[in-house]
Enzyme design. Structure first.
Site, mmCIF file in Angstrom:
data_model
loop_
_atom_site.group_PDB
_atom_site.id
_atom_site.type_symbol
_atom_site.label_atom_id
_atom_site.label_comp_id
_atom_site.label_asym_id
_atom_site.label_seq_id
_atom_site.Cartn_x
_atom_site.Cartn_y
_atom_site.Cartn_z
ATOM 1 C CG ASP A 29 -2.057 0.888 1.221
ATOM 2 O OD1 ASP A 29 -3.016 0.606 1.326
ATOM 3 O OD2 ASP A 29 -1.734 2.296 1.112
ATOM 4 C CB ALA A 61 -8.580 2.162 -6.485
ATOM 5 C CB SER A 95 -11.559 4.743 -3.651
ATOM 6 O OG SER A 95 -11.771 5.390 -2.649
ATOM 7 C CB THR A 142 -17.097 0.012 -8.265
ATOM 8 O OG1 THR A 142 -18.258 0.778 -8.163
ATOM 9 C CG2 THR A 142 -16.201 0.657 -9.249
ATOM 10 C CG ASP A 143 -22.416 -0.329 -7.993
ATOM 11 O OD1 ASP A 143 -21.493 0.399 -7.684
ATOM 12 O OD2 ASP A 143 -23.433 -0.492 -7.250
ATOM 13 C CD GLU A 144 -19.267 4.674 -8.048
ATOM 14 O OE1 GLU A 144 -18.879 5.730 -8.542
ATOM 15 O OE2 GLU A 144 -19.330 4.877 -6.794
ATOM 16 C CE1 TYR A 199 -13.201 4.463 -7.841
ATOM 17 C CE2 TYR A 199 -15.578 4.359 -8.058
ATOM 18 C CZ TYR A 199 -14.425 3.728 -7.673
ATOM 19 O OH TYR A 199 -14.463 2.615 -6.936
ATOM 20 C CE LYS A 251 -11.950 -0.100 -9.255
ATOM 21 N NZ LYS A 251 -10.941 -0.893 -8.442
ATOM 22 C CG ASN A 260 -17.918 -2.154 0.593
ATOM 23 O OD1 ASN A 260 -17.158 -2.911 1.000
ATOM 24 N ND2 ASN A 260 -18.755 -2.328 -0.768
ATOM 25 C CB ILE A 267 -28.568 15.933 1.510
ATOM 26 C CG1 ILE A 267 -28.464 15.348 2.791
ATOM 27 C CG2 ILE A 267 -29.170 15.186 0.435
ATOM 28 C CD1 ILE A 267 -29.781 14.633 3.216
HETATM 29 N N1 LIG Z 1 -15.784 2.119 -1.169
HETATM 30 C C1 LIG Z 1 -16.696 1.366 -1.969
HETATM 31 O O1 LIG Z 1 -17.888 1.559 -1.633
HETATM 32 C C2 LIG Z 1 -16.431 0.629 -3.091
HETATM 33 C C3 LIG Z 1 -17.240 -0.294 -3.573
HETATM 34 C C4 LIG Z 1 -16.859 -1.077 -4.508
HETATM 35 C C5 LIG Z 1 -15.605 -1.366 -4.949
HETATM 36 N N2 LIG Z 1 -14.762 -0.282 -4.431
HETATM 37 C C6 LIG Z 1 -13.268 -0.726 -4.826
HETATM 38 O O2 LIG Z 1 -12.684 -1.406 -3.809
HETATM 39 C C7 LIG Z 1 -11.146 -0.959 -3.808
HETATM 40 C C8 LIG Z 1 -10.863 -0.460 -2.326
HETATM 41 O O3 LIG Z 1 -11.889 0.695 -1.942
HETATM 42 P P1 LIG Z 1 -11.850 1.624 -0.638
HETATM 43 O O4 LIG Z 1 -13.014 2.221 -0.495
HETATM 44 O O5 LIG Z 1 -11.225 0.711 0.317
HETATM 45 O O6 LIG Z 1 -10.642 2.733 -1.073
HETATM 46 P P2 LIG Z 1 -9.826 3.467 -0.266
HETATM 47 O O7 LIG Z 1 -9.451 4.942 -0.841
HETATM 48 O O8 LIG Z 1 -10.349 3.845 1.225
HETATM 49 O O9 LIG Z 1 -8.227 2.799 -0.138
HETATM 50 C C9 LIG Z 1 -7.311 2.614 -1.216
HETATM 51 C C10 LIG Z 1 -6.062 2.227 -0.879
HETATM 52 O O10 LIG Z 1 -5.164 2.135 -1.645
HETATM 53 C C11 LIG Z 1 -4.036 2.695 -1.516
HETATM 54 N N3 LIG Z 1 -3.415 3.396 -2.573
HETATM 55 C C12 LIG Z 1 -3.738 4.174 -3.434
HETATM 56 N N4 LIG Z 1 -2.834 4.452 -4.474
HETATM 57 C C13 LIG Z 1 -2.032 3.490 -4.448
HETATM 58 C C14 LIG Z 1 -0.960 3.089 -5.115
HETATM 59 N N5 LIG Z 1 -0.574 3.790 -6.452
HETATM 60 N N6 LIG Z 1 -0.085 2.007 -4.978
HETATM 61 C C15 LIG Z 1 -0.473 1.374 -3.627
HETATM 62 N N7 LIG Z 1 -1.473 1.772 -2.750
HETATM 63 C C16 LIG Z 1 -2.291 2.710 -3.294
HETATM 64 C C17 LIG Z 1 -4.244 3.843 -0.620
HETATM 65 O O11 LIG Z 1 -3.186 4.180 0.200
HETATM 66 C C18 LIG Z 1 -5.416 3.280 0.411
HETATM 67 O O12 LIG Z 1 -5.207 2.366 1.486
HETATM 68 C C19 LIG Z 1 -11.313 0.064 -4.772
HETATM 69 O O13 LIG Z 1 -10.707 -0.495 -5.816
HETATM 70 C C20 LIG Z 1 -12.373 0.457 -5.245
HETATM 71 O O14 LIG Z 1 -12.755 0.694 -6.546
HETATM 72 C C21 LIG Z 1 -14.907 0.358 -3.396
#
Ligand SMILES: NC(=O)c1ccc[n+]([C@@H]2O[C@H](COP(=O)([O-])OP(=O)(O)OC[C@H]3O[C@@H](n4cnc5c(N)ncnc54)[C@H](O)[C@@H]3O)[C@@H](O)[C@H]2O)c1
Length: 355
Positions: free
Chosen positions: A31, A81, A83, A132-134, A158, A162, A188, A214
């Site tokens: 990370d 990612a 996000s 993601t569903d997006e 975003y 993805k 989530n 909102i």
């Molecule tokens: N949050 C949601 O509701 C949701 C829903 C569906 C899918 N996702 C997907 O799940 C994954 C995680 O989402 P999240 O909400 O935990 O995101 P987040 O933003 O909380 O965490 C992302 C993590 O990735 C790390 N990161 C970012 N760029 C990096 C890089 N270049 N190299 C290494 N690490 C890096 C960050 O330090 C962080 O710890 C993402 O791929 C997101 O697209 C998220």
């Protein structure tokens, strides 16, 4: 062992904690610790030898190669990612880099590593892409929920980044035979959620007596899944998902943003009443996000049919746990808000060096 990317973020850290509770298998956690990465989420693992944290960038091919060669994981679970949709509108560059170039770099590193494995290990190897569903775009009020064959129609920088990463993963399977699975999950919520996102932002603002902003009319609909249920879905797909397939993961919980905020206010009214009156008084409507998708809904029947996965939490049980978690972890929120969560890294490294 498995290699997890982005395991200090919201979902990644919940996944790592869940994984180490549910299995005996060690985790290498790569990370970069951007603003969204918080090692404090993993403080309970500080002395657990099954968790090896590596601070680094998924775009760094030499590092990716070194980690794969040194640790020889049997799977990669890719969360890392950028996000946050609002941030992607203000600065799309970081999203293109991490989400597209980073996924490409990992795929190439993994492909080279996979080629060195013997046939048994090759067959057992998995690259699990967390998406993601997006990517599916926006639904009308009465449209059926997204299935895995819904066309890709991403609308934000975003979701476009993805979507691009999903296509790369698909192509690396079809062209090179890389053993991949992809999951597309809905919104989530749960512990360790950075308070720039709807649910934690509303809880944190309400407790501080600040406005609850909102977007637009508050009628945008999302499906919500408790984050530990996402972790269990990933475990199920990693173990039994068919190669090259995608699985939609959702909570069967479609809610408008306004409903979410009302629920949060009502729970806070019950759990931490404010003498000034109901938290609902703090709701304020603000200008909508440009291109704001109206509705997402996930049809998660495939993962249930093929792998028997269903969420364990209802929205009511999950959101109550979440509000309680934020009430019990005011220190975590304070560290995030003051920025001192970033010092934790230095402290942690200093302690490790000393030890
Ligand atoms: N949050 C949601 O509701 C949701 C829903 C569906 C899918 N996702 C997907 O799940 C994954 C995680 O989402 P999240 O909400 O935990 O995101 P987040 O933003 O909380 O965490 C992302 C993590 O990735 C790390 N990161 C970012 N760029 C990096 C890089 N270049 N190299 C290494 N690490 C890096 C960050 O330090 C962080 O710890 C993402 O791929 C997101 O697209 C998220």
């Amino acid at each position: 062992m498995i290699l997890v990317t982005g395991g200090a973020g919201f979902i990644g850290s919940n996944f790592v904690l869940d994984w180490l509770e549910q299995t005996q298998e060690a985790v290498i956690n790569l990370d970069a610790l951007t603003y969204a990465g918080n090692l404090e989420n993993l403080a309970s693992l500080q002395h657990d030898p099954r968790h090896v944290f590596v601070r680094g960038d998924i775009c760094d091919r030499a590092l990716v190669d070194r980690l794969l060669a040194e640790h020889r994981p049997r799977a990669v679970v890719h969360f890392a990612a950028e996000s946050h949709v609002d941030r992607s509108i203000h600065g799309p560059g970081a999203f293109m880099r991490t989400n597209i170039e980073g996924t490409y770099t990992l795929l190439e590193g993994v492909r080279a590593h996979w080629a060195t494995l013997d046939s048994g290990d090759k067959a057992a190897f998995r690259f699990h892409h967390v998406s993601t569903d997006e990517v599916y775009g926006s639904l009308g009020a009465t449209d059926p929920a997204f299935t895995e064959s819904h066309p890709y129609e991403p609308n934000s920088p975003y979701s476009a980044s993805k979507a691009a990463s999903d296509h790369l993963v698909r192509a690396w399977h079809h062209t090179y035979g890389l053993p991949v699975v992809t999951t597309n999950c809905s919104n989530n919520y749960g512990p360790f959620h950075f308070p720039e996102k709807l649910i934690p932002l509303m809880i944190v603002n309400a407790l501080a007596g600040k406005p609850l902003p909102i977007y637009g009319d508050g009628q945008n609909v999302r499906d919500w899944l408790y984050v530990r249920d996402h972790a269990s879905a990933i475990r199920a797909v990693l173990a039994g998902g068919r190669l090259g397939e995608t699985y939609n993961i959702g909570g069967w919980n479609e809610k408008t943003n306004l409903e979410i905020v009302h629920t949060l206010c009502d729970l806070l009214d019950e759990l931490k009443p404010d003498p000034a009156g109901s938290y609902r008084r703090l709701i304020t409507y603000v200008k909508d996000r440009p291109g704001h998708d109206r509705r997402y809904a996930i049809d998660a029947r495939k993962v249930e049919r093929e792998l028997g996965w269903r969420p364990a939490e209802t929205f009511e049980t999950g959101v109550r746990k979440t509000v309680q978690w934020y009430l019990d972890h005011a220190d975590w929120v304070a560290h995030v808000q003051s920025g001192s969560y970033r010092d934790w890294v230095e402290q942690n490294y200093a302690e490790r060096q000393a030890g």
